[in-house]
Design a protein around this motif. Structure first.
Motif, PDB file in Angstrom:
ATOM      1  N   ARG A  34     -51.283   9.741 -14.327  1.00 51.12           N
ATOM      2  CA  ARG A  34     -51.219  10.592 -15.526  1.00 51.12           C
ATOM      3  C   ARG A  34     -52.616  10.769 -16.100  1.00 51.12           C
ATOM      4  O   ARG A  34     -53.020  11.873 -16.481  1.00 51.12           O
ATOM      5  CB  ARG A  34     -50.295   9.977 -16.577  1.00 51.12           C
ATOM      6  CG  ARG A  34     -50.166  10.839 -17.839  1.00 51.12           C
ATOM      7  CD  ARG A  34     -49.386  10.104 -18.925  1.00 51.12           C
ATOM      8  NE  ARG A  34     -49.039  10.989 -20.014  1.00 51.12           N
ATOM      9  CZ  ARG A  34     -49.806  11.237 -21.074  1.00 51.12           C
ATOM     10  NH1 ARG A  34     -51.018  10.667 -21.159  1.00 51.12           N
ATOM     11  NH2 ARG A  34     -49.408  12.042 -22.028  1.00 51.12           N
ATOM     12  N   SER A 124     -52.718   6.805 -21.601  1.00 47.71           N
ATOM     13  CA  SER A 124     -51.742   7.019 -20.535  1.00 47.71           C
ATOM     14  C   SER A 124     -51.086   5.719 -20.096  1.00 47.71           C
ATOM     15  O   SER A 124     -49.872   5.669 -19.852  1.00 47.71           O
ATOM     16  CB  SER A 124     -52.422   7.689 -19.333  1.00 47.71           C
ATOM     17  OG  SER A 124     -52.813   9.004 -19.648  1.00 47.71           O
ATOM     18  N   THR A 128     -47.006   5.410 -20.674  1.00 52.03           N
ATOM     19  CA  THR A 128     -46.071   5.207 -19.567  1.00 52.03           C
ATOM     20  C   THR A 128     -45.388   3.840 -19.676  1.00 52.03           C
ATOM     21  O   THR A 128     -44.233   3.689 -19.272  1.00 52.03           O
ATOM     22  CB  THR A 128     -46.774   5.342 -18.209  1.00 52.03           C
ATOM     23  OG1 THR A 128     -47.929   4.487 -18.167  1.00 52.03           O
ATOM     24  CG2 THR A 128     -47.193   6.790 -17.960  1.00 52.03           C
ATOM     25  N   ILE A 222     -44.499  12.014 -13.969  1.00 53.94           N
ATOM     26  CA  ILE A 222     -45.806  12.138 -14.625  1.00 53.94           C
ATOM     27  C   ILE A 222     -45.857  13.408 -15.476  1.00 53.94           C
ATOM     28  O   ILE A 222     -46.282  13.375 -16.635  1.00 53.94           O
ATOM     29  CB  ILE A 222     -46.930  12.140 -13.580  1.00 53.94           C
ATOM     30  CG1 ILE A 222     -47.040  10.766 -12.924  1.00 53.94           C
ATOM     31  CG2 ILE A 222     -48.266  12.516 -14.223  1.00 53.94           C
ATOM     32  CD1 ILE A 222     -47.864  10.747 -11.662  1.00 53.94           C
ATOM     33  N   MET A 226     -46.389  14.608 -20.033  1.00 48.53           N
ATOM     34  CA  MET A 226     -47.511  15.416 -20.497  1.00 48.53           C
ATOM     35  C   MET A 226     -47.073  16.395 -21.582  1.00 48.53           C
ATOM     36  O   MET A 226     -45.979  16.968 -21.495  1.00 48.53           O
ATOM     37  CB  MET A 226     -48.119  16.189 -19.323  1.00 48.53           C
ATOM     38  CG  MET A 226     -48.795  15.306 -18.298  1.00 48.53           C
ATOM     39  SD  MET A 226     -49.197  16.179 -16.750  1.00 48.53           S
ATOM     40  CE  MET A 226     -50.240  17.518 -17.354  1.00 48.53           C
TER      41      MET A 226
END
Length: 341
Positions: A34, A124, A128, A222, A226
């Motif tokens: 990511r 990131s 995650t 991924i 975003m």
């Protein structure tokens, strides 16, 4: 296979939030990819990546070495961290050139560029962890996480004072940086390449059906993390339904791996062999020779290593005297030194 003990806990240690978040399985693939996908929207960064040609020529090696560097900073002992930082500084000193999209000049050691990469990675990895792992940190834990993010900035050319210390500060940083981002053809092509995780993470010999399934899930998972505006810039749009399915599919696999040290070590050795010796002692709870957390200034004095900000100022002065290193030639093949350009 024997596991080599670290000399000390480095600069974070087992009580840090950094160790908890960065050692979770989401870091290895979802968080890392990511970050590097989003980073390509910076025209200076993508120009450097594209003109070196190394990501597409040797994707597995570049992934392995970059993971090795990240792991060293977070989990390595103090001397390893400082020497890795020093090596990266020297490699980046030649990563300079012209960005054809904006006409500007890129410099991999530029503090603004380093901050963009640094914050994209730390955000990131945390995001995650929240989406596919245990969930959000407690407010006090998250505050500590961003303080530790500022500490890690000391091993690059970044001024730690420029690192936001809260989620709101991170959002404000990305909002302010957004006008600098460009969804150029080069950026979109590189993002698409990096989203094909099977060619970057999986070793040769993995059966085709496994590669196809792995890539289908990781790519969509991924993208699902975003923001919509980033997806539009990167030409990586997908529906909200696909987002939900991808997250629901990936989450149980991540948590299954997180529940087993054996599975975590196996996945780490498979995906990033260079990272395994650094992270495996942490996963197995093997204490270092000296179970202490170090301070950067004290460690630099012991090992005689100058901090990156000072080195960068000296480098700029040398360039001003026309004595700095030459930039890398287009599509160079650098020597196999331990850390990424």
């Amino acid at each position: 296979m024997g596991v080599r003990r670290h000399q000390d806990y480095g600069f974070f240690g087992p009580d840090s939030v950094t160790w908890r978040v960065w050692s979770y399985p989401t870091s290895l693939v979802l968080g890392f990819l990511r970050a590097v996908v989003i980073e390509e929207l910076d025209p200076h960064l993508v120009a450097s990546v594209d003109q070196s040609g190394q990501v597409k020529q040797r994707p597995k090696l570049r992934y392995d070495r970059t993971m090795q560097y990240f792991a060293t900073v977070k989990f390595g002992d103090a001397e390893s961290v400082l020497r890795a930082s020093d090596t990266l500084m020297k490699i980046h000193s030649r990563a300079i050139g012209l960005d054809p999209v904006t006409g500007g000049r890129y410099d991999a050691n530029d503090p603004a560029s380093q901050l963009w990469i640094h914050l994209t990675a730390w955000h990131s990895i945390l995001y995650t962890y929240e989406v596919f792992g245990p969930g959000k940190l407690e407010p006090e834990e998250e505050a500590r996480y961003w303080e530790e993010c500022a500490l890690a900035a000391e091993f690059q050319t970044i001024d730690p004072a420029d690192v936001p210390r809260s989620r709101e500060g991170i959002r404000a940083y990305f909002a302010a940086y957004r006008p600098r981002l460009v969804g150029s053809e080069v950026a979109q092509d590189m993002m698409d390449f990096l989203l094909d995780a099977n060619s970057i993470v999986l070793p040769d010999g993995v059966p085709a059906p496994v590669r196809i399934l792995f890539n289908a899930v990781t790519r969509r998972a991924i993208i699902a993390t975003m923001p919509r505006w980033m997806r539009k810039l990167g030409a990586t749009t997908q529906s909200g339904l696909t987002d939900r399915i991808a997250i629901a599919t990936a989450r149980p696999f991540v948590r299954l791996i997180a529940a087993s040290t054996w599975l975590q070590v196996w996945a780490l050795r498979l995906a990033s062999p260079r990272t395994a010796p650094i992270l495996e002692p942490v996963m197995r709870g093997i204490p270092p020779v000296r179970p202490v957390v170090r301070e950067p200034e004290e460690a630099r004095a012991e090992y005689g290593i100058v901090d990156p900000r000072t080195q960068y100022q000296e480098l700029l002065a040398a360039r001003a005297r026309l004595a700095g290193p030459d930039p890398y030639p287009l599509h160079h093949r650098e020597a196999l030194i331990p850390f990424p350009a």
